[in-house]
Design an enzyme around this catalytic site. Structure first.
Site, PDB file in Angstrom:
ATOM      1  N   ARG A  40      -9.465  14.258   5.358  1.00 56.81           N
ATOM      2  CA  ARG A  40      -9.658  13.244   4.319  1.00 56.81           C
ATOM      3  C   ARG A  40     -11.141  13.059   4.021  1.00 56.81           C
ATOM      4  O   ARG A  40     -12.003  13.420   4.828  1.00 56.81           O
ATOM      5  CB  ARG A  40      -9.007  11.916   4.707  1.00 56.81           C
ATOM      6  CG  ARG A  40      -9.439  11.353   6.033  1.00 56.81           C
ATOM      7  CD  ARG A  40      -8.602  10.102   6.393  1.00 56.81           C
ATOM      8  NE  ARG A  40      -8.978   9.590   7.703  1.00 56.81           N
ATOM      9  CZ  ARG A  40      -8.374   8.590   8.328  1.00 56.81           C
ATOM     10  NH1 ARG A  40      -7.346   7.967   7.779  1.00 56.81           N
ATOM     11  NH2 ARG A  40      -8.776   8.182   9.512  1.00 56.81           N
TER      12      ARG A  40
ATOM     13  N   GLU B 153     -13.923  14.306   6.842  1.00 59.08           N
ATOM     14  CA  GLU B 153     -13.440  14.087   8.215  1.00 59.08           C
ATOM     15  C   GLU B 153     -12.616  15.286   8.672  1.00 59.08           C
ATOM     16  O   GLU B 153     -11.698  15.722   7.970  1.00 59.08           O
ATOM     17  CB  GLU B 153     -12.596  12.817   8.188  1.00 59.08           C
ATOM     18  CG  GLU B 153     -12.097  12.368   9.528  1.00 59.08           C
ATOM     19  CD  GLU B 153     -11.362  11.022   9.412  1.00 59.08           C
ATOM     20  OE1 GLU B 153     -11.738  10.181   8.562  1.00 59.08           O
ATOM     21  OE2 GLU B 153     -10.389  10.850  10.159  1.00 59.08           O
TER      22      GLU B 153
ATOM     23  N   ARG C  36       4.801   5.574  11.564  1.00 56.15           N
ATOM     24  CA  ARG C  36       3.724   4.693  11.120  1.00 56.15           C
ATOM     25  C   ARG C  36       3.731   4.546   9.599  1.00 56.15           C
ATOM     26  O   ARG C  36       3.224   3.574   9.066  1.00 56.15           O
ATOM     27  CB  ARG C  36       2.357   5.256  11.545  1.00 56.15           C
ATOM     28  CG  ARG C  36       2.072   5.153  13.033  1.00 56.15           C
ATOM     29  CD  ARG C  36       0.762   5.858  13.376  1.00 56.15           C
ATOM     30  NE  ARG C  36      -0.403   5.328  12.701  1.00 56.15           N
ATOM     31  CZ  ARG C  36      -1.096   4.254  13.075  1.00 56.15           C
ATOM     32  NH1 ARG C  36      -0.734   3.592  14.158  1.00 56.15           N
ATOM     33  NH2 ARG C  36      -2.156   3.856  12.409  1.00 56.15           N
TER      34      ARG C  36
ATOM     35  N   ARG D 196       8.952   4.486   0.345  1.00 62.52           N
ATOM     36  CA  ARG D 196       9.368   3.364  -0.522  1.00 62.52           C
ATOM     37  C   ARG D 196       9.975   3.881  -1.815  1.00 62.52           C
ATOM     38  O   ARG D 196       9.422   4.787  -2.440  1.00 62.52           O
ATOM     39  CB  ARG D 196       8.172   2.484  -0.870  1.00 62.52           C
ATOM     40  CG  ARG D 196       7.506   1.869   0.326  1.00 62.52           C
ATOM     41  CD  ARG D 196       6.703   0.634  -0.106  1.00 62.52           C
ATOM     42  NE  ARG D 196       5.882   0.179   1.002  1.00 62.52           N
ATOM     43  CZ  ARG D 196       4.583   0.430   1.111  1.00 62.52           C
ATOM     44  NH1 ARG D 196       3.946   1.090   0.167  1.00 62.52           N
ATOM     45  NH2 ARG D 196       3.918  -0.004   2.152  1.00 62.52           N
TER      46      ARG D 196
ATOM     47  N   TYR E  85      -1.932   4.846  20.959  1.00 60.69           N
ATOM     48  CA  TYR E  85      -2.398   4.899  19.560  1.00 60.69           C
ATOM     49  C   TYR E  85      -2.056   3.539  18.971  1.00 60.69           C
ATOM     50  O   TYR E  85      -0.955   3.319  18.484  1.00 60.69           O
ATOM     51  CB  TYR E  85      -1.614   6.019  18.890  1.00 60.69           C
ATOM     52  CG  TYR E  85      -1.904   6.367  17.440  1.00 60.69           C
ATOM     53  CD1 TYR E  85      -2.950   5.819  16.711  1.00 60.69           C
ATOM     54  CD2 TYR E  85      -1.098   7.306  16.806  1.00 60.69           C
ATOM     55  CE1 TYR E  85      -3.169   6.199  15.403  1.00 60.69           C
ATOM     56  CE2 TYR E  85      -1.314   7.685  15.491  1.00 60.69           C
ATOM     57  CZ  TYR E  85      -2.354   7.122  14.796  1.00 60.69           C
ATOM     58  OH  TYR E  85      -2.562   7.495  13.492  1.00 60.69           O
TER      59      TYR E  85
ATOM     60  N   ASP F  63      -3.157  -0.128  16.701  1.00 57.64           N
ATOM     61  CA  ASP F  63      -3.989  -0.703  15.651  1.00 57.64           C
ATOM     62  C   ASP F  63      -4.789  -1.889  16.198  1.00 57.64           C
ATOM     63  O   ASP F  63      -4.493  -2.429  17.258  1.00 57.64           O
ATOM     64  CB  ASP F  63      -3.096  -1.167  14.492  1.00 57.64           C
ATOM     65  CG  ASP F  63      -2.500   0.015  13.734  1.00 57.64           C
ATOM     66  OD1 ASP F  63      -3.163   1.071  13.664  1.00 57.64           O
ATOM     67  OD2 ASP F  63      -1.370  -0.104  13.226  1.00 57.64           O
TER      68      ASP F  63
ATOM     69  N   ARG G  96      -7.695  13.759  20.578  1.00 56.86           N
ATOM     70  CA  ARG G  96      -8.315  14.362  19.405  1.00 56.86           C
ATOM     71  C   ARG G  96      -9.564  13.550  19.102  1.00 56.86           C
ATOM     72  O   ARG G  96      -9.579  12.308  19.221  1.00 56.86           O
ATOM     73  CB  ARG G  96      -7.370  14.315  18.193  1.00 56.86           C
ATOM     74  CG  ARG G  96      -6.132  15.145  18.386  1.00 56.86           C
ATOM     75  CD  ARG G  96      -6.392  16.635  18.390  1.00 56.86           C
ATOM     76  NE  ARG G  96      -6.501  17.162  17.040  1.00 56.86           N
ATOM     77  CZ  ARG G  96      -6.878  18.403  16.779  1.00 56.86           C
ATOM     78  NH1 ARG G  96      -7.228  19.237  17.774  1.00 56.86           N
ATOM     79  NH2 ARG G  96      -6.936  18.832  15.540  1.00 56.86           N
TER      80      ARG G  96
HETATM   81  N1  UDP Z   1       0.144  11.907   7.752  1.00 58.76           N
HETATM   82  C1  UDP Z   1       0.343  13.037   6.980  1.00 58.76           C
HETATM   83  N2  UDP Z   1      -0.142  13.053   5.694  1.00 58.76           N
HETATM   84  C2  UDP Z   1      -0.821  12.014   5.171  1.00 58.76           C
HETATM   85  C3  UDP Z   1      -1.014  10.867   5.949  1.00 58.76           C
HETATM   86  C4  UDP Z   1      -0.539  10.837   7.248  1.00 58.76           C
HETATM   87  O1  UDP Z   1       0.915  14.020   7.439  1.00 58.76           O
HETATM   88  O2  UDP Z   1      -1.239  12.109   3.990  1.00 58.76           O
HETATM   89  C5  UDP Z   1       0.678  11.898   9.141  1.00 58.76           C
HETATM   90  C6  UDP Z   1      -0.344  12.405  10.165  1.00 58.76           C
HETATM   91  O3  UDP Z   1       0.349  13.091  11.192  1.00 58.76           O
HETATM   92  C7  UDP Z   1      -0.940  11.121  10.697  1.00 58.76           C
HETATM   93  C8  UDP Z   1       0.284  10.198  10.704  1.00 58.76           C
HETATM   94  O4  UDP Z   1       1.020  10.575   9.527  1.00 58.76           O
HETATM   95  O5  UDP Z   1      -1.460  11.296  11.994  1.00 58.76           O
HETATM   96  C9  UDP Z   1      -0.040   8.719  10.683  1.00 58.76           C
HETATM   97  O6  UDP Z   1      -0.864   8.434   9.566  1.00 58.76           O
HETATM   98  P1  UDP Z   1      -1.892   7.212   9.553  1.00 58.76           P
HETATM   99  O7  UDP Z   1      -2.395   7.069   8.167  1.00 58.76           O
HETATM  100  O8  UDP Z   1      -1.243   6.050  10.197  1.00 58.76           O
HETATM  101  O9  UDP Z   1      -3.059   7.777  10.487  1.00 58.76           O
HETATM  102  P2  UDP Z   1      -4.507   7.110  10.859  1.00 58.76           P
HETATM  103  O10 UDP Z   1      -5.026   6.400   9.652  1.00 58.76           O
HETATM  104  O11 UDP Z   1      -4.247   6.239  12.049  1.00 58.76           O
HETATM  105  O12 UDP Z   1      -5.327   8.318  11.198  1.00 58.76           O
END
Ligand code: UDP
Length: 382
Positions: free
Chosen positions: A278, A299, A172, A176, A347, A349, A248
C-alpha cells in the site's frame, strides 16, 4: 506485596497501565527502549512537509467500547475521521472493504443489494467451515474477487500462501451489500488532533509516573520484591532462549512531494507483481490541516530479522508450538505480568490494547490489596 512496580514499554499498554496505577496511588517507573513513547502508534511532525507522520504506519482509532473511547478522549482531542480505503487491482481503482460499489464496478453491473447478495452466493463456495484464509475468502466472495483483491495482497503481506494462514485474518474485513465504504464499522472513530504521541505523553504526565527512555531493561536486574509488567516481545523477556517467535516487519520508503499524490490516505495494491502492499499519504488523515507539500510512503512487508521492528505475529503451526513453550516458561515465573500486543503475541487493535490494560490495572490492584499473586498474562496468548 509493597515492592516497586516497573512497567517495561511506553506503548499504549504500558502507558494506560501506568496511568491507572498512578491514579490509584501506586507509583510506577516506566522503562522504554526507544527514544519516544507511544510504541508503534508514535506520530511526529515531518520537518519538511509539516505533515503529522504516523512513523510506524497508519493508525486509525476505532472502537465499539464506549469506556475506551471516553478514556482516550480524556487525554487527546479526537477529530472526526471516517477511514476509507481504495485498492488498485489490474490497473483499476476499487473501493475497499468489499461493498456494493466494488462488486458492481468489478463485474460491470448495476445490481441492487439483494441482487448482489444473490449473485455473490452463486460465486461463493458455500463451504460451511472454512479452515484457512483462502477457504474463508472463497466461501465469502468466490474465486474472481478473491484473486483480484485478496490473493496477491495477502501473499505479499504475509509471505506465505493464503492457504497457510488462519481464516481469522480475513474476518477482520467486512463484506457489505450496501454503498457503505467505511473501512471500520465501529461507532467511535477518530484521529487525535495532535497525534498519538501527544496523547500517550498526556497519559504519562503524572507525579507518580517516572519515565525512563532509551533504556533496555534487563529482567535479571529487577529488584526481588518488584512487580514487572512486560509489554515487550514474549521471547525477548527470555533472551529468545527457545528461538525467535516469527513476525512480519514493514519497510517504508518515503517521498516528499508537492500537492496531492493520490487523493486519499491509503491506496492498497492488490497485484502480486507490484512490490508494495500500500501507499499511505499522511496528510489525508488530517483533513482539518492544510499542507502544500505531502509525505507518502510505499509499504512493503517481509520477515522480521533480529534488530527489525516486529509488527504482525505470524502465528502459524510452527510459531504456535514455540509460543506454547514460551507460555510454559512464563507460567513458571513470579513477579512478572506479560501484557499487550507483543508480550501476548497477538494481532490486536489499539482499542483492545487499552481495554486489556484498563482491566489489568484493576486486577493487579485487587490482587495487591489482598496479597494475592497477580496474573502471569493479562490475556492468554493461545
Ligand atoms: N487484505 C487483502 N486485501 C486488502 C486488504 C486486506 O487481502 O486490500 C487482507 C490481508 O491479508 C490483511 C488482512 O486482509 O492482512 C487484514 O486487513 P487489515 O486492513 O485489517 O490489515 P492491517 O491494516 O491491520 O494491516
Amino acid at each position: 506485596m509493597t515492592g516497586p512496580v516497573l512497567i517495561i514499554g511506553a506503548g499504549l499498554s504500558g502507558a494506560v497501565l501506568a496511568r491507572q496505577l498512578a491514579d490509584a496511588g501506586q507509583p510506577v517507573t516506566v522503562v522504554e527502549a526507544r527514544n519516544h513513547v507511544a510504541g508503534n502508534c508514535h506520530t511526529a511532525r515531518d520537518a519538511e512537509t509539516g505533515v503529522l507522520h504516523h512513523v510506524y504506519g497508519p493508525h486509525i482509532f476505532h472502537t465499539a467500547d464506549t469506556g475506551v473511547w471516553d478514556y482516550v478522549n480524556r487525554f487527546a482531542r479526537f477529530m472526526e475521521y471516517r477511514h476509507r480505503v481504495l485498492t488498485t487491482s489490474g490497473g483499476r481503482v476499487f473501493s475497499m472493504p468489499m461493498n456494493l460499489l466494488t462488486i458492481n464496478q468489478f463485474f460491470g453491473r448495476t445490481m441492487s443489494p439483494a441482487q448482489a447478495q444473490a449473485f455473490i452466493a452463486t460465486q461463493a463456495s458455500g463451504q460451511p467451515d472454512p479452515q484457512n484464509f483462502e477457504e474463508q475468502a472463497l466461501a465469502m466472495i468466490g474465486p474472481d474477487l478473491y484473486a483480484a483483491f485478496f490473493e496477491g495482497y495477502t501473499t505479499k503481506q504475509w509471505g506465505v500462501d493464503p492457504t497457510a494462514l488462519p481464516a481469522s485474518i480475513l474476518k477482520r474485513l467486512p463484506l457489505r451489500f450496501s454503498y457503505d465504504d467505511s473501512y471500520f464499522a465501529h461507532p467511535h472513530q477518530g484521529i487525535p488532533r495532535d497525534g498519538y504521541t501527544a496523547m500517550v505523553t498526556a497519559m504519562l504526565d503524572h507525579p507518580d509516573i517516572t519515565l525512563v527512555l532509551e533504556t533496555h531493561f534487563d529482567p535479571a536486574s529487577a529488584p526481588a520484591d518488584a512487580h514487572v509488567f512486560w509489554s515487550g516481545a514474549l521471547d525477548g523477556y527470555f533472551g529468545h532462549s527457545l528461538g525467535r517467535l516469527g513476525y512480519r516487519t514493514l519497510d517504508f520508503a518515503h517521498q516528499r512531494l508537492s500537492g496531492d499524490y493520490q487523493g486519499c490516505p491509503v491506496m492498497n495494491y492488490a497485484d502480486i507483481d507490484v512490490p508494495h502492499t500500500r501507499i499511505t499519504e499522511y496528510k489525508h488523515f488530517a483533513p482539518w490541516e492544510d499542507h502544500a507539500k505531502t509525505l507518502i510512503s510505499f509499504e512493503t512487508a517481509r520477515d522480521c530479522a533480529e534488530g527489525d521492528i516486529p509488527y504482525y505475529p505470524i502465528r502459524l503451526v510452527e510459531e504456535k508450538a514455540m509460543l506454547a513453550q514460551y507460555v510454559d516458561l512464563a507460567a513458571g515465573t513470579s513477579g512478572v505480568t506479560f501484557t499487550g500486543r507483543l508480550a501476548t503475541y497477538r494481532y490486536i487493535d489499539m482499542d483492545v490494547c487499552i481495554r486489556e490494560a484498563l482491566d489489568l490495572a484493576e486486577v493487579f490492584l485487587r490482587a495487591r490489596a489482598v496479597g494475592a499473586k497477580p496474573p502471569v498474562f493479562s490475556h492468554a496468548p493461545l
